[in-house]
Design an enzyme around this catalytic site. Structure first.
Site, short mmCIF file in Angstrom:
data_model
loop_
_atom_site.label_atom_id
_atom_site.label_comp_id
_atom_site.label_asym_id
_atom_site.label_seq_id
_atom_site.Cartn_x
_atom_site.Cartn_y
_atom_site.Cartn_z
N LYS A 125 46.70 22.18 -5.90
CA LYS A 125 45.92 22.69 -4.79
C LYS A 125 47.02 22.96 -3.64
O LYS A 125 46.90 23.93 -2.76
CB LYS A 125 44.49 22.34 -4.44
CG LYS A 125 43.68 22.27 -5.58
CD LYS A 125 42.13 22.25 -5.04
CE LYS A 125 41.36 22.45 -6.01
NZ LYS A 125 39.80 22.36 -5.56
N LYS A 208 41.05 29.47 -17.03
CA LYS A 208 39.86 29.11 -17.01
C LYS A 208 38.96 29.80 -15.99
O LYS A 208 39.54 30.33 -14.88
CB LYS A 208 39.58 27.62 -16.80
CG LYS A 208 39.81 27.13 -15.30
CD LYS A 208 39.26 25.74 -15.10
CE LYS A 208 39.11 25.48 -13.65
NZ LYS A 208 38.34 24.45 -13.10
N LYS A 211 36.07 29.52 -9.27
CA LYS A 211 35.66 30.18 -8.11
C LYS A 211 36.82 30.58 -7.43
O LYS A 211 36.63 31.78 -6.60
CB LYS A 211 35.18 28.99 -7.33
CG LYS A 211 33.78 28.77 -7.65
CD LYS A 211 33.02 27.40 -6.72
CE LYS A 211 32.63 26.42 -7.62
NZ LYS A 211 32.86 24.96 -7.34
P1 ATP Z 1 37.60 25.77 -8.09
O1 ATP Z 1 37.90 27.03 -8.83
O2 ATP Z 1 37.43 25.76 -6.60
O3 ATP Z 1 38.56 24.58 -8.43
P2 ATP Z 1 35.71 25.13 -10.02
O4 ATP Z 1 34.88 26.64 -10.11
O5 ATP Z 1 36.90 24.87 -11.04
O6 ATP Z 1 36.28 25.20 -8.52
P3 ATP Z 1 34.63 22.57 -9.70
O7 ATP Z 1 33.65 22.53 -8.45
O8 ATP Z 1 36.05 22.07 -9.46
O9 ATP Z 1 34.75 24.21 -10.14
O10 ATP Z 1 34.11 22.17 -10.87
C1 ATP Z 1 32.62 21.69 -10.94
C2 ATP Z 1 32.48 21.05 -12.50
O11 ATP Z 1 32.57 22.32 -13.51
C3 ATP Z 1 33.53 20.32 -13.08
O12 ATP Z 1 32.77 19.26 -13.99
C4 ATP Z 1 34.46 21.06 -13.86
O13 ATP Z 1 34.83 20.42 -14.99
C5 ATP Z 1 33.46 22.15 -14.53
N1 ATP Z 1 34.11 23.48 -14.59
C6 ATP Z 1 34.49 24.17 -13.59
N2 ATP Z 1 35.24 25.42 -14.47
C7 ATP Z 1 35.00 25.17 -15.51
C8 ATP Z 1 35.04 26.08 -16.66
N3 ATP Z 1 35.83 27.25 -16.56
N4 ATP Z 1 34.87 25.91 -17.98
C9 ATP Z 1 34.09 24.42 -18.26
N5 ATP Z 1 33.58 23.77 -17.13
C10 ATP Z 1 34.21 24.07 -16.01
#
Ligand code: ATP
Ligand code: LTN
Length: 345
Positions: A125, A208, A211
């Protein structure tokens, strides 16, 4: 110094559980939902579950204050709409429980600089805008996460694979505190369901779903309108081969669609491959879009309904915060005592 008494036991004999997500967007996406939230709802009966919206974590990168406030309520509404039951679990906002920041301070003082510097999420990050412009808060993010967890004496912390390293740090800090100051914390375990799909981006199926995706067409949001969901599924990247089969390496796009369909429908991948034998990608996308709309629309509608009555939503969150505070304050009081702080009168 080490007392051998059991560290913690909930009155009802069930183990505790804690997890959280950041309110860093107006909607959770399909990865958050299928990778974490669905699992949270299933664990509510067997655990005393604590689920928080981690707004203190969100401000480790710049946030617009009005958006942060709105996104925090929107995230809580989506937890509820997806099936978190406020009568079974404590649902709360992290900043409503001051003990998170207070315990994080104490844990900061037993964390090594080198140890914190090895966290890969910080490296990833902070790379975006260069380490020098990253905040110290982003650096200590995993220590705040450790505090979130340890306050609730949980046995299980359900998260996605990407959080494994933060859970290891949490366990190290808990063990270190326990051996230095006497048994205080339950040592938590990451609950990472292997088969819980990692959901991939619809436009870049090697990455993956996140957001922070470059192209909004790549992610399906829980708050997306029906026609938006359909459009995104129909424009998902596939390949030129034309056959519907699961092959993550050579057919990442089609495999991702099959994975999502399998999780949404409960059908196995093999069953889906069978059903779609001889059919084209258009058929797969059409059926998947329909299934997703049928699944997501009620969640979105319920979340909108909850958001239309913010006073009621805030009341639910206050109830959750009261439950969370009760346990968090108890743990923090033990910590303050063990490290040698004079008890406030
Ligand atoms: P950012 O993109 O801002 O890093 P994010 O969308 O990855 O955010 P987080 O808030 O970091 O989401 O994650 C919340 C939960 O969702 C965590 O337990 C994470 O492991 C899960 N998660 C996030 N993205 C995925 C994905 N593509 N597939 C499965 N699980 C996910
Ligand atoms: N870093 C986590 C969010 C998070 C969390 C927690 C998860 C903050 N505190 C405590 C589990 C337990 C993430 O999912 N990105």
């Amino acid at each position: 110094m080490n007392d051998k008494a059991p560290v913690y036991q909930a009155a009802n004999g069930k183990p505790n559980l804690l997890s959280g997500m950041q309110p860093s967007a107006g909607s959770l996406h399909l990865g958050n939902y299928l990778g974490a939230l669905v699992n949270w709802t299933k664990m509510q009966d067997d655990f005393n579950a604590y689920y928080c919206v981690v707004d203190l974590h969100a401000i480790t990168v710049p946030q617009d204050p009005a958006e942060l406030r709105a996104n925090t309520r929107r995230t809580a509404a989506q937890y509820l709409a997806a099936g978190i039951d406020e009568n079974k679990s404590a649902l709360f906002i992290q900043s409503h429980v001051p003990a998170h920041a207070q315990l994080a301070w104490v844990l900061n003082t037993i964390t090594g600089m080198g140890e914190a510097g090895r966290m890969t999420q910080f490296k990833d990050k902070s790379q975006k805008n260069g380490v020098d412009s990253a905040s110290v808060g982003l650096f200590t993010y995993p220590i705040l996460q450790a505090a979130d967890i340890l306050l609730y004496q949980p046995k299980a912390v359900p998260v996605g694979e990407d959080q494994r390293q933060h859970l290891e740090l949490t366990r190290d800090l808990a063990n270190r505190f326990n051996s230095r100051f006497g048994n205080t914390f339950v040592i938590p375990e990451a609950h990472i369901v292997k088969e819980t799909a990692k959901i991939y981006d619809l436009q870049v199926p090697e990455a993956k779903m996140s957001k922070s995706a470059a192209d909004p067409k790549g992610l399906i949001n829980l708050m997306d309108a029906d026609n938006v969901i359909t459009k995104k599924v129909k424009s998902a990247v596939t390949d030129a081969e034309g056959s519907i089969r699961f092959d993550r390496e050579n057919k990442p796009g089609v495999s991702n669609l099959l994975g999502i369909y399998s999780l949404i429908s409960g059908m196995s991948i093999a069953q889906l491959e069978d059903n779609f034998a001889g059919a084209g990608y258009g058929a797969l996308k059409g059926e998947l879009a329909e299934a997703l709309v049928a699944h997501i629309a009620p969640i979105r509608n319920r979340a909108e309904e909850l958001l239309s009555d913010p006073a009621e939503l805030d009341r639910l969150l206050a109830k959750g915060a009261a439950q969370a505070n009760e346990l968090a304050e108890q743990t923090l009081a033990t910590v303050y005592d063990r490290v040698g702080f004079v008890k406030a009168q």
